[in-house]
Design an enzyme around this catalytic site. Structure first.
Site, PDB file in Angstrom:
ATOM      1  NE  ARG A   1      37.400 -16.307 -27.904  1.00 48.38           N
ATOM      2  CZ  ARG A   1      37.066 -17.121 -26.951  1.00 48.38           C
ATOM      3  NH1 ARG A   1      36.494 -15.871 -26.685  1.00 48.38           N
ATOM      4  NH2 ARG A   1      36.750 -18.316 -26.703  1.00 48.38           N
TER       5      ARG A   1
ATOM      6  CG  HIS B   1      29.129 -17.305 -29.763  1.00 49.76           C
ATOM      7  ND1 HIS B   1      28.732 -16.979 -29.173  1.00 49.76           N
ATOM      8  CD2 HIS B   1      30.160 -18.488 -29.593  1.00 49.76           C
ATOM      9  CE1 HIS B   1      29.669 -17.911 -27.712  1.00 49.76           C
ATOM     10  NE2 HIS B   1      30.864 -18.474 -28.268  1.00 49.76           N
TER      11      HIS B   1
ATOM     12  CE  LYS C   1      26.767 -30.758 -13.871  1.00 49.27           C
ATOM     13  NZ  LYS C   1      28.056 -31.493 -13.686  1.00 49.27           N
TER      14      LYS C   1
ATOM     15  CB  SER D   1      30.329 -15.995 -22.880  1.00 46.50           C
ATOM     16  OG  SER D   1      29.911 -16.544 -24.621  1.00 46.50           O
TER      17      SER D   1
HETATM   18  P1  ADP Z   1      32.160 -23.526 -24.302  1.00 40.78           P
HETATM   19  O1  ADP Z   1      32.233 -23.456 -22.989  1.00 40.78           O
HETATM   20  O2  ADP Z   1      32.559 -24.833 -25.430  1.00 40.78           O
HETATM   21  O3  ADP Z   1      33.932 -23.200 -24.652  1.00 40.78           O
HETATM   22  P2  ADP Z   1      31.724 -20.603 -25.490  1.00 40.78           P
HETATM   23  O4  ADP Z   1      29.895 -21.004 -25.971  1.00 40.78           O
HETATM   24  O5  ADP Z   1      31.808 -20.382 -24.697  1.00 40.78           O
HETATM   25  O6  ADP Z   1      31.537 -22.728 -25.403  1.00 40.78           O
HETATM   26  O7  ADP Z   1      32.166 -21.630 -27.132  1.00 40.78           O
HETATM   27  C1  ADP Z   1      31.924 -21.646 -28.037  1.00 40.78           C
HETATM   28  C2  ADP Z   1      33.034 -21.924 -29.107  1.00 40.78           C
HETATM   29  O8  ADP Z   1      32.545 -20.628 -29.746  1.00 40.78           O
HETATM   30  C3  ADP Z   1      34.186 -22.466 -28.926  1.00 40.78           C
HETATM   31  O9  ADP Z   1      35.091 -22.932 -30.151  1.00 40.78           O
HETATM   32  C4  ADP Z   1      34.728 -20.757 -29.150  1.00 40.78           C
HETATM   33  O10 ADP Z   1      36.121 -20.832 -28.881  1.00 40.78           O
HETATM   34  C5  ADP Z   1      34.056 -20.356 -30.014  1.00 40.78           C
HETATM   35  N1  ADP Z   1      34.442 -18.869 -29.642  1.00 40.78           N
HETATM   36  C6  ADP Z   1      34.422 -17.921 -28.237  1.00 40.78           C
HETATM   37  N2  ADP Z   1      33.998 -16.611 -28.682  1.00 40.78           N
HETATM   38  C7  ADP Z   1      34.494 -16.102 -29.723  1.00 40.78           C
HETATM   39  C8  ADP Z   1      34.342 -15.293 -30.306  1.00 40.78           C
HETATM   40  N3  ADP Z   1      35.077 -14.241 -30.294  1.00 40.78           N
HETATM   41  N4  ADP Z   1      35.200 -15.845 -32.245  1.00 40.78           N
HETATM   42  C9  ADP Z   1      35.376 -16.211 -32.209  1.00 40.78           C
HETATM   43  N5  ADP Z   1      35.239 -17.818 -31.808  1.00 40.78           N
HETATM   44  C10 ADP Z   1      34.504 -17.849 -30.294  1.00 40.78           C
END
Ligand code: ADP
Length: 152
Positions: free
Chosen positions: A93, A19, A43, A131
């Site tokens: 990704r 991120h 929630k 995550s």
């Molecule tokens: P969501 O629950 O909306 O998917 P996330 O917190 O998982 O939110 O991710 C937010 C954004 O960051 C999404 O567009 C996701 O694809 C991107 N993202 C997550 N991990 C990575 C990573 N390792 N590299 C690039 N983008 C990422």
């Protein structure tokens, strides 16, 4: 000229180096980035506490006044209007991300035609960071520090 403001929405449970990479690269494109953590206090199903995560993200970008951290529980398309953000920043990704992001982007376009979704492809060192994997490793006592831009 109008400021280019981008919204970077997500769960960020937790916020990872992947991120962080998207946000820092986004700074080459946008004047301001609003990191928006989707959160419903009614929630709360988060693994990492919301206040803790806000603090850690703020700490990560302490040197960048053009980066803001907020929480929200409404349509992302409406939140973008609130912050006058014309861009929605997301990271990609792999093809699974693409399928998902494609559907969300179509819905967001329908809900807010002024909002342009912008996708940055993950940098190779962060491609495997997610995550959900971090939560899983952390739950069973594994070390996740290399995947986070701050210490837990
Ligand atoms: P969501 O629950 O909306 O998917 P996330 O917190 O998982 O939110 O991710 C937010 C954004 O960051 C999404 O567009 C996701 O694809 C991107 N993202 C997550 N991990 C990575 C990573 N390792 N590299 C690039 N983008 C990422």
């Amino acid at each position: 000229m109008k400021k280019r403001i981008a919204l970077f929405p997500g769960s960020f449970d937790p916020f990872t180096k992947g991120h962080q990479d998207i946000v820092l690269r986004g700074l080459n494109l946008f004047d301001e980035i609003v990191i928006a953590i989707g959160y419903n206090s009614q929630k709360d199903q988060r693994y990492f506490k919301i206040d803790f995560m806000i603090e850690k993200i703020q700490e990560t970008f302490a040197k960048y006044p053009q980066i803001k951290v907020v929480t929200y529980s409404q349509l992302t398309a409406d939140l973008a209007r609130k912050y006058e953000a014309r861009y929605l920043l997301r990271g990609l990704r792999n093809t699974t991300d693409f399928e998902y992001e494609n559907s969300i982007a179509q819905v967001n376009r329908h809900l807010n035609a002024e909002l342009e979704s912008v996708f940055l492809i993950t940098s190779p060192p962060f491609a495997a960071i997610s995550s959900s994997i971090i939560r899983e490793v952390h739950r069973y006592g594994g070390d996740v520090s290399v995947m986070l831009p701050y210490s837990l």
